[in-house]
Design a protein around this motif. Structure first.
Motif, PDB file in Angstrom:
ATOM      1  N   UNK A 400     -30.126  -6.520  -1.720  1.00  0.00           N
ATOM      2  CA  UNK A 400     -29.385  -7.381  -0.781  1.00  0.00           C
ATOM      3  C   UNK A 400     -30.173  -7.569   0.510  1.00  0.00           C
ATOM      4  N   UNK A 401     -30.725  -6.457   1.062  1.00  0.00           N
ATOM      5  CA  UNK A 401     -31.487  -6.543   2.314  1.00  0.00           C
ATOM      6  C   UNK A 401     -32.742  -7.385   2.136  1.00  0.00           C
ATOM      7  N   UNK A 406     -35.058 -13.017   3.923  1.00  0.00           N
ATOM      8  CA  UNK A 406     -35.569 -14.389   3.783  1.00  0.00           C
ATOM      9  C   UNK A 406     -34.519 -15.438   4.177  1.00  0.00           C
ATOM     10  N   UNK A 407     -33.352 -14.970   4.610  1.00  0.00           N
ATOM     11  CA  UNK A 407     -32.247 -15.877   4.920  1.00  0.00           C
ATOM     12  C   UNK A 407     -32.224 -16.244   6.400  1.00  0.00           C
ATOM     13  N   UNK A 440     -22.850 -21.772   0.991  1.00  0.00           N
ATOM     14  CA  UNK A 440     -22.271 -20.738   0.127  1.00  0.00           C
ATOM     15  C   UNK A 440     -22.989 -19.400   0.221  1.00  0.00           C
ATOM     16  N   UNK A 441     -24.361 -19.397   0.116  1.00  0.00           N
ATOM     17  CA  UNK A 441     -25.079 -18.128   0.160  1.00  0.00           C
ATOM     18  C   UNK A 441     -26.523 -18.271  -0.270  1.00  0.00           C
ATOM     19  N   UNK A 442     -27.064 -17.196  -0.867  1.00  0.00           N
ATOM     20  CA  UNK A 442     -28.469 -17.174  -1.310  1.00  0.00           C
ATOM     21  C   UNK A 442     -28.557 -16.498  -2.676  1.00  0.00           C
ATOM     22  N   UNK A 443     -29.696 -16.750  -3.376  1.00  0.00           N
ATOM     23  CA  UNK A 443     -29.938 -16.046  -4.641  1.00  0.00           C
ATOM     24  C   UNK A 443     -31.428 -15.832  -4.818  1.00  0.00           C
ATOM     25  N   UNK A 444     -31.777 -14.858  -5.693  1.00  0.00           N
ATOM     26  CA  UNK A 444     -33.170 -14.577  -5.989  1.00  0.00           C
ATOM     27  C   UNK A 444     -33.260 -13.604  -7.148  1.00  0.00           C
ATOM     28  N   UNK A 452     -27.003 -12.584  -6.364  1.00  0.00           N
ATOM     29  CA  UNK A 452     -26.402 -13.563  -5.452  1.00  0.00           C
ATOM     30  C   UNK A 452     -25.774 -12.804  -4.274  1.00  0.00           C
ATOM     31  N   UNK A 453     -25.906 -13.365  -3.058  1.00  0.00           N
ATOM     32  CA  UNK A 453     -25.183 -12.860  -1.888  1.00  0.00           C
ATOM     33  C   UNK A 453     -24.596 -14.077  -1.174  1.00  0.00           C
TER      34      UNK A 453
END
Length: 683
Positions: A400-401, A406-407, A440-444, A452-453
């Motif tokens: 998550x961190x 990168x967010x 909505x959020x981010x993914x990787x 997903x977060x």
């Protein structure tokens, strides 16, 4: 000075001992114009050593010489009688020696029909000599000189609250240039220079720490005595005290632009601003003084003309009325209080930008607060980290961190900070196909698994079976507590729920309670946040009302409504986003971190340490200042009236008159100096 060739305007800042001259004129010409006051002038930016202290006998030579002649006069009066030429010569010598500078000023004022203290005293002393009251004329001169000396001492004590600020920053600093460390004056230091500050030394210029770690005592700027930790990249300020570490500081401002220089300038300007009560006193004195002269003339001539009174006796009474009517105590009653209060506030980390704001603060009945950065810290912090499968999962926290690193999301820094506090290693995590999902959020993908977060809505749409009842209950409970909730997981399941909130300042509830104890009728929080977050913060701070989901124009309207209902309203904000509301309030109070230019410029009052606890102190100081000003004005006029009533039975003497005037002046000055003793609550 206004009459000098080349001078278009001259203004005196009484509180700061500063003269501003517009035009083309030399220092020597200005000093010559002020020669009878022994004025020494120097340019504002010129560093000067304090004048060497004169020996007591030399500093007060005129008074001591006059006193010697008075004693000789009384000795001669005892030996040769009151009318002896030797007696008269001795008292005349006392009058001329002790009153020389007084007479020069008095005659100049008389020639231009300006009736001030010196004019009235000059008329009274000459009148006493004409009617043969030589001894009383001489005593009046000595008592007036003593009064002037004591008044000067008291006023200097008040001004020292600013002078002490001026002496805070060093005049020179150790700077590294071309590989060499050289000691140079601060006026020669340039932006970009590297300044070396050894342990225990004061910092001479504003700048950023380039190298080194230390604790710096910033009490001179913020009023807070607890040292602040400084690491590379942190800002430091001129006049603050370095602790145990060696710091290399890159200079960011010239000496005239440092925070302490701005504070001194603002405080001096504030002391020059006329408070409403001072404007009233000045206007009153303008009419009061001619009225006293007229009254003294009537006292001197009406009894002899209409009631066969003795001319000598009633002229004497008229002269005494002239002396007792001097408006000295009345005129000094307000400025000495304003100067002292504003100086005391500055030394305790509160900038009040004028006497008018100092007075108005004491009349505040309602206080409106911005939420973010005022009642709260303004920095989001992770409050809850709930793992759905295990008590703790470091690998998930690491993933998550790494994604949040990168967010660009405002809460990303809070999650990264939490990971660092927990000792989670995230910086080396390899991420593939990182994507930001707008709104909505981010993914990787990490080690072949896509994480997903994002917000709960993203997971509710993505998961085939939606969010479980347990997850929905947790999210709802956290949101009702005013927290922002994020969810972490995969396309198949929720792995963790993370909540973050803008933490309430530790001091907020205590400050709100203190304001209510001080009699503030309404405390209201104005915020753009949603109702749940606003209500949660409201409960934790104790404000009497909350208004949420407000745009800047809504905050402005809310402040205007408060003013209609309560009259005098203060708005406390960060000085940036709340500018319209700050301007609309009776008093705009900015939470100014040290060095925040916007706070210094936009608000009427700035709390320099970002310290909300200084707000009750400011209100208490304002109220005490108002009380002391009213006491001083009432006492000044009361003493005058009482002394003038002694004219009716013919009991008023020049001795009583000068004691009444001198005593009243000293008492109102010392009463004003009591404001130096007002201190912030150390709770």
């Amino acid at each position: 000075m206004k009459h000098l060739d080349g001078v278009s305007e001259a203004k005196v800042n009484f509180g700061a001992s500063k003269l501003t001259v517009y035009g083309n004129v030399t220092i020597e010409e200005l000093e010559k114009a002020g020669a009878f006051e022994n004025l020494s002038l120097y340019p504002e930016k010129q560093k000067v050593l304090p004048p060497s202290k004169e020996p007591f006998w030399k500093e007060h030579a005129a008074v001591l010489g006059s006193l010697v002649f008075v004693l000789l006069g009384y000795l001669s009066q005892f030996l040769y009688g009151e009318g002896s030429l030797i007696t008269i010569a001795a008292f005349l010598g006392a009058i001329l020696i002790g009153g020389f500078s007084l007479f020069i000023a008095g005659f100049k004022n008389l020639a231009s029909l300006e009736f001030d203290m010196r004019t009235l005293m000059t008329i009274a002393i000459i009148g006493a000599a004409i009617i043969g009251e030589w001894s009383e004329g001489a005593i009046v001169v000595i008592l007036f000189a003593i009064s002037e000396a004591l008044e000067k001492y008291s006023m200097d004590k008040a001004r020292n609250s600013i002078r002490s600020l001026m002496d805070i920053a060093p005049n020179e600093a150790l700077v590294r240039r071309n590989g060499q460390d050289i000691l140079i004056g601060v006026e020669d230091i340039e932006i970009g220079d590297i300044m070396l500050v050894k342990p225990g030394q004061k910092i001479a210029m504003d700048g950023l720490v380039a190298n080194g770690v230390s604790a710096v005592n910033q009490a001179a700027i913020t009023g807070e005595s607890v040292p602040a930790e400084k690491v590379p990249g942190d800002e430091v300020f001129a006049g603050t005290l370095n602790g145990e570490g060696l710091l290399e500081v890159q200079v960011t401002k010239r000496v005239e632009d440092t925070t302490i220089a701005k504070i001194i300038h603002l405080v001096e300007e504030a002391q020059a601003e006329r408070a409403p009560s001072q404007a009233f006193v000045d206007k009153f004195a303008k009419y009061y003084t001619p009225a006293i002269i007229l009254a003294a003339v009537l006292v001197a001539v009406i009894p002899p003309l209409l009631f066969n009174g003795d001319w000598s006796e009633w002229i004497y009474q008229g002269l005494a009325a002239l002396v007792v009517g001097c408006p000295c105590a009345l005129v000094i009653s307000t400025p000495v209080s304003i100067v002292t209060a504003i100086g005391n506030a500055a030394r305790n980390g509160v900038l009040i930008k004028g006497g008018i704001y100092l007075e108005q603060t004491g009349a505040i009945r309602a206080v409106a607060f911005d939420k973010t950065g005022t009642l709260t810290e303004g920095i989001p912090t992770v409050t809850d980290y709930v793992y759905m499968k295990a008590e703790k999962d470091d690998s998930l926290a690491s993933a998550v961190a790494a994604l949040e690193l990168r967010s660009q999301h405002p809460l990303a820094s809070a999650i990264i900070k939490k990971a660092e506090e927990d000792g989670i290693n995230y910086s080396q995590v390899q991420i593939e196909d990182f994507t930001s999902i707008t709104g909505k959020g981010i993914k990787g993908r990490i080690a072949g698994v896509t994480f997903y977060v994002g917000n709960p809505r993203m997971f509710a749409e993505m998961l085939a079976s939606g969010l479980s009842d347990k997850v929905q209950t947790l999210i709802r409970e956290m949101q009702e507590q005013g927290k922002t909730v994020m969810v972490a997981g995969t396309e198949q399941e929720v792995l963790a729920i993370i909540a973050a909130a803008d933490e309430v300042r530790e001091s907020s509830r205590e400050v709100i309670a203190d304001l209510h104890r001080l009699g503030i009728e309404k405390t209201i929080m104005l915020t753009g946040d949603n109702r749940d977050i606003a209500n949660a913060i409201s409960e934790r701070t104790g404000v009497t009302e909350v208004k949420s989901e407000l745009l800047p124009q809504d905050k402005l309207a809310a402040v205007k409504q408060l003013k209609e209902k309560y009259g005098n309203v203060a708005m406390v904000g960060d000085g940036v986003n709340d500018a319209p509301a700050l301007a609309a309030a009776t008093i705009g109070i900015a939470m100014g971190g040290a060095g925040t230019d916007t706070a210094l410029e936009t608000a009427d009052i700035a709390l320099m340490g970002d310290n909300l606890k200084k707000l009750p102190f400011t209100i208490q100081l304002s109220r005490k200042t108002l009380r002391i000003i009213k006491q001083n004005i009432t006492f000044s006029l009361g003493v005058k009236l009482l002394a003038l009533l002694l004219v009716i039975p013919g009991w008023l003497t020049l001795w009583i008159a000068i004691f009444a005037d001198m005593g009243a002046t000293l008492i109102v000055t010392l009463n004003g100096l009591r404001l130096l003793r007002v201190r912030p609550d150390k709770k």
